[in-house]
Scaffold this motif. Structure first.
Motif, PDB file in Angstrom:
ATOM      1  N   PHE A 125       0.814  -1.214   0.000  1.00  0.00           N
ATOM      2  CA  PHE A 125       0.000   0.000   0.000  1.00  0.00           C
ATOM      3  C   PHE A 125       0.848   1.265   0.000  1.00  0.00           C
ATOM      4  O   PHE A 125       0.450   2.278  -0.577  1.00  0.00           O
ATOM      5  CB  PHE A 125      -1.001  -0.002   1.151  1.00  0.00           C
ATOM      6  N   PHE A 126       2.002   1.235   0.622  1.00  0.00           N
ATOM      7  CA  PHE A 126       2.905   2.388   0.509  1.00  0.00           C
ATOM      8  C   PHE A 126       3.352   2.549  -0.946  1.00  0.00           C
ATOM      9  O   PHE A 126       3.339   3.659  -1.487  1.00  0.00           O
ATOM     10  CB  PHE A 126       4.120   2.249   1.432  1.00  0.00           C
ATOM     11  N   HIS A 127       3.739   1.443  -1.579  1.00  0.00           N
ATOM     12  CA  HIS A 127       4.148   1.516  -2.984  1.00  0.00           C
ATOM     13  C   HIS A 127       3.003   2.005  -3.860  1.00  0.00           C
ATOM     14  O   HIS A 127       3.206   2.815  -4.767  1.00  0.00           O
ATOM     15  CB  HIS A 127       4.672   0.155  -3.466  1.00  0.00           C
ATOM     16  N   TYR A 128       1.811   1.518  -3.588  1.00  0.00           N
ATOM     17  CA  TYR A 128       0.627   1.974  -4.310  1.00  0.00           C
ATOM     18  C   TYR A 128       0.480   3.491  -4.170  1.00  0.00           C
ATOM     19  O   TYR A 128       0.313   4.205  -5.160  1.00  0.00           O
ATOM     20  CB  TYR A 128      -0.615   1.258  -3.755  1.00  0.00           C
ATOM     21  N   ASN A 129       0.558   3.995  -2.951  1.00  0.00           N
ATOM     22  CA  ASN A 129       0.409   5.439  -2.730  1.00  0.00           C
ATOM     23  C   ASN A 129       1.480   6.231  -3.470  1.00  0.00           C
ATOM     24  O   ASN A 129       1.193   7.289  -4.038  1.00  0.00           O
ATOM     25  CB  ASN A 129       0.434   5.763  -1.235  1.00  0.00           C
ATOM     26  N   TRP A 130       2.704   5.746  -3.479  1.00  0.00           N
ATOM     27  CA  TRP A 130       3.779   6.474  -4.167  1.00  0.00           C
ATOM     28  C   TRP A 130       3.537   6.506  -5.674  1.00  0.00           C
ATOM     29  O   TRP A 130       3.777   7.526  -6.323  1.00  0.00           O
ATOM     30  CB  TRP A 130       5.130   5.857  -3.850  1.00  0.00           C
ATOM     31  N   ILE A 131       3.071   5.398  -6.227  1.00  0.00           N
ATOM     32  CA  ILE A 131       2.773   5.356  -7.665  1.00  0.00           C
ATOM     33  C   ILE A 131       1.651   6.333  -7.991  1.00  0.00           C
ATOM     34  O   ILE A 131       1.757   7.119  -8.942  1.00  0.00           O
ATOM     35  CB  ILE A 131       2.400   3.917  -8.103  1.00  0.00           C
ATOM     36  N   ILE A 132       0.586   6.294  -7.220  1.00  0.00           N
ATOM     37  CA  ILE A 132      -0.556   7.181  -7.451  1.00  0.00           C
ATOM     38  C   ILE A 132      -0.133   8.638  -7.294  1.00  0.00           C
ATOM     39  O   ILE A 132      -0.510   9.505  -8.094  1.00  0.00           O
ATOM     40  CB  ILE A 132      -1.719   6.843  -6.494  1.00  0.00           C
ATOM     41  N   ARG A 133       0.675   8.936  -6.283  1.00  0.00           N
ATOM     42  CA  ARG A 133       1.134  10.322  -6.073  1.00  0.00           C
ATOM     43  C   ARG A 133       1.926  10.815  -7.274  1.00  0.00           C
ATOM     44  O   ARG A 133       1.745  11.946  -7.733  1.00  0.00           O
ATOM     45  CB  ARG A 133       1.981  10.406  -4.800  1.00  0.00           C
ATOM     46  N   GLU A 134       2.811   9.970  -7.800  1.00  0.00           N
ATOM     47  CA  GLU A 134       3.580  10.362  -8.987  1.00  0.00           C
ATOM     48  C   GLU A 134       2.660  10.610 -10.173  1.00  0.00           C
ATOM     49  O   GLU A 134       2.884  11.539 -10.957  1.00  0.00           O
ATOM     50  CB  GLU A 134       4.630   9.300  -9.329  1.00  0.00           C
ATOM     51  N   GLU A 135       1.627   9.806 -10.307  1.00  0.00           N
ATOM     52  CA  GLU A 135       0.671  10.026 -11.392  1.00  0.00           C
ATOM     53  C   GLU A 135      -0.085  11.342 -11.195  1.00  0.00           C
ATOM     54  O   GLU A 135      -0.381  12.046 -12.169  1.00  0.00           O
ATOM     55  CB  GLU A 135      -0.293   8.844 -11.500  1.00  0.00           C
ATOM     56  N   TRP A 136      -0.389  11.688  -9.958  1.00  0.00           N
ATOM     57  CA  TRP A 136      -1.048  12.980  -9.703  1.00  0.00           C
ATOM     58  C   TRP A 136      -0.108  14.130 -10.033  1.00  0.00           C
ATOM     59  O   TRP A 136      -0.539  15.152 -10.572  1.00  0.00           O
ATOM     60  CB  TRP A 136      -1.549  13.066  -8.259  1.00  0.00           C
ATOM     61  N   TYR A 137       1.169  13.986  -9.727  1.00  0.00           N
ATOM     62  CA  TYR A 137       2.116  15.049 -10.099  1.00  0.00           C
ATOM     63  C   TYR A 137       2.117  15.244 -11.617  1.00  0.00           C
ATOM     64  O   TYR A 137       2.099  16.376 -12.106  1.00  0.00           O
ATOM     65  CB  TYR A 137       3.531  14.727  -9.617  1.00  0.00           C
ATOM     66  N   ARG A 138       2.137  14.142 -12.365  1.00  0.00           N
ATOM     67  CA  ARG A 138       2.103  14.249 -13.828  1.00  0.00           C
ATOM     68  C   ARG A 138       0.776  14.855 -14.294  1.00  0.00           C
ATOM     69  O   ARG A 138       0.750  15.658 -15.222  1.00  0.00           O
ATOM     70  CB  ARG A 138       2.360  12.882 -14.477  1.00  0.00           C
ATOM     71  N   TRP A 139      -0.320  14.488 -13.635  1.00  0.00           N
ATOM     72  CA  TRP A 139      -1.630  15.061 -13.948  1.00  0.00           C
ATOM     73  C   TRP A 139      -1.581  16.577 -13.758  1.00  0.00           C
ATOM     74  O   TRP A 139      -2.094  17.333 -14.581  1.00  0.00           O
ATOM     75  CB  TRP A 139      -2.686  14.419 -13.040  1.00  0.00           C
ATOM     76  N   CYS A 140      -0.948  17.013 -12.692  1.00  0.00           N
ATOM     77  CA  CYS A 140      -0.865  18.447 -12.387  1.00  0.00           C
ATOM     78  C   CYS A 140      -0.077  19.231 -13.432  1.00  0.00           C
ATOM     79  O   CYS A 140      -0.284  20.439 -13.585  1.00  0.00           O
ATOM     80  CB  CYS A 140      -0.223  18.658 -11.012  1.00  0.00           C
ATOM     81  N   GLU A 141       0.829  18.587 -14.140  1.00  0.00           N
ATOM     82  CA  GLU A 141       1.611  19.267 -15.178  1.00  0.00           C
ATOM     83  C   GLU A 141       0.720  19.854 -16.261  1.00  0.00           C
ATOM     84  O   GLU A 141       1.120  20.805 -16.927  1.00  0.00           O
ATOM     85  CB  GLU A 141       2.614  18.291 -15.803  1.00  0.00           C
ATOM     86  N   GLU A 142      -0.472  19.299 -16.418  1.00  0.00           N
ATOM     87  CA  GLU A 142      -1.399  19.740 -17.460  1.00  0.00           C
ATOM     88  C   GLU A 142      -2.382  20.801 -16.956  1.00  0.00           C
ATOM     89  O   GLU A 142      -3.259  21.235 -17.705  1.00  0.00           O
ATOM     90  CB  GLU A 142      -2.189  18.535 -17.990  1.00  0.00           C
ATOM     91  N   HIS A 191      -2.490   4.331   9.413  1.00  0.00           N
ATOM     92  CA  HIS A 191      -3.072   5.681   9.342  1.00  0.00           C
ATOM     93  C   HIS A 191      -2.437   6.476   8.206  1.00  0.00           C
ATOM     94  O   HIS A 191      -3.141   7.155   7.451  1.00  0.00           O
ATOM     95  CB  HIS A 191      -2.886   6.434  10.665  1.00  0.00           C
ATOM     96  N   VAL A 192      -1.123   6.389   8.072  1.00  0.00           N
ATOM     97  CA  VAL A 192      -0.419   7.111   7.010  1.00  0.00           C
ATOM     98  C   VAL A 192      -0.941   6.669   5.641  1.00  0.00           C
ATOM     99  O   VAL A 192      -1.194   7.494   4.761  1.00  0.00           O
ATOM    100  CB  VAL A 192       1.110   6.919   7.127  1.00  0.00           C
ATOM    101  N   ILE A 193      -1.129   5.381   5.471  1.00  0.00           N
ATOM    102  CA  ILE A 193      -1.657   4.850   4.213  1.00  0.00           C
ATOM    103  C   ILE A 193      -3.067   5.382   3.966  1.00  0.00           C
ATOM    104  O   ILE A 193      -3.368   5.909   2.890  1.00  0.00           O
ATOM    105  CB  ILE A 193      -1.673   3.303   4.236  1.00  0.00           C
ATOM    106  N   ALA A 194      -3.938   5.257   4.961  1.00  0.00           N
ATOM    107  CA  ALA A 194      -5.336   5.687   4.811  1.00  0.00           C
ATOM    108  C   ALA A 194      -5.435   7.193   4.599  1.00  0.00           C
ATOM    109  O   ALA A 194      -6.290   7.665   3.841  1.00  0.00           O
ATOM    110  CB  ALA A 194      -6.146   5.266   6.038  1.00  0.00           C
ATOM    111  N   HIS A 195      -4.568   7.944   5.249  1.00  0.00           N
ATOM    112  CA  HIS A 195      -4.564   9.407   5.119  1.00  0.00           C
ATOM    113  C   HIS A 195      -4.376   9.822   3.666  1.00  0.00           C
ATOM    114  O   HIS A 195      -5.100  10.653   3.133  1.00  0.00           O
ATOM    115  CB  HIS A 195      -3.450   9.988   6.007  1.00  0.00           C
ATOM    116  N   GLU A 196      -3.400   9.207   3.014  1.00  0.00           N
ATOM    117  CA  GLU A 196      -3.155   9.557   1.614  1.00  0.00           C
ATOM    118  C   GLU A 196      -4.319   9.126   0.728  1.00  0.00           C
ATOM    119  O   GLU A 196      -4.759   9.891  -0.135  1.00  0.00           O
ATOM    120  CB  GLU A 196      -1.853   8.950   1.102  1.00  0.00           C
TER     121      GLU A 196
END
Length: 162
Positions: A4-21, A122-127
Motif C-alpha cells: 500500500f505504501f508503494h501503491y500510494n507512491w505510484i498514485i502520487r507520482e501520477e497525480w504530479y504528472r496530472w498536475c503538469e497539465e 493511518h499514514v496509508i489511509a490518510h493519503e
C-alpha cells in the motif's frame, strides 16, 4: 502494508504528472473541503507521511508550512527529499515493529500512545483519503482523475523482492 505504501507512491507520482497539465492558478485555487487546494493537498500528503515516519524514528518533525512550496516543482522537490527516508523505513519494516508504542503529546497537552502498526496504516489511509478529494476536484476542473485502481499495477511482483 508495504504494497500500500508503494501503491500510494505510484498514485502520487501520477497525480504530479496530472498536475503538469493544469495551470498554477487551478492548482492553487481554494476549493471546498480538504486543505483548500490541489497543490496544498499534495504538499500535505508528503509532509504528513514523512512527519509520522520521523516520529516513529524518534527524530524531529518537519515544521515548514505550505507558503514556501507554492509550485508543483517545489512540492515535487520536497517529496523527493523526504521519500528516501520513508522508503528506507518501509523497506526495513518487520513484524517485530507492529506493536511498538509511540507516545506523543497532543496540542492540548494530552498524552497519546499508539502502536506503530496503527500509525503506519493511518499514514496509508490518510493519503488514500486525500487522493479521493483530488479526484473530486479533478472532475470540477473538467479533467479525468488519476485511476485509483490497485489492480494491474504490478504491485505484488514489486513487493515480492522487498
Amino acid at each position: 502494508m508495504k504494497m500500500f505504501f508503494h501503491y500510494n507512491w505510484i498514485i502520487r507520482e501520477e497525480w504530479y504528472r496530472w498536475c503538469e497539465e493544469i495551470s498554477e492558478e487551478e492548482l492553487l485555487k481554494e476549493r471546498t473541503g480538504g486543505l483548500g487546494s490541489i497543490l496544498e493537498t499534495l504538499f500535505h500528503i508528503a509532509d504528513v507521511e514523512w512527519s509520522w515516519i520521523r516520529l516513529l524514528e524518534g527524530k524531529e518533525d518537519f515544521q515548514e508550512g505550505f507558503d514556501n512550496y507554492k509550485s508543483l516543482e517545489k512540492v515535487r522537490q520536497l517529496d523527493a527529499r523526504f521519500r528516501p527516508e520513508v522508503e528506507n523505513f518501509v523497506a526495513n519494516w518487520d513484524d517485530s515493529m507492529e506493536h511498538r508504542v509511540l507516545t506523543t503529546i497532543g496540542r492540548d497537552g494530552t498524552v497519546d500512545t499508539d502502536e506503530w502498526g496503527e500509525v503506519m496504516r493511518h499514514v496509508i489511509a490518510h493519503e488514500i483519503h486525500h487522493i479521493g478529494q483530488l479526484s473530486v476536484w479533478a472532475r470540477e476542473v473538467g479533467r479525468e482523475p488519476v485511476s485509483a485502481n490497485l489492480v494491474g499495477r504490478g504491485l505484488p511482483e514489486l513487493n515480492k523482492n522487498k
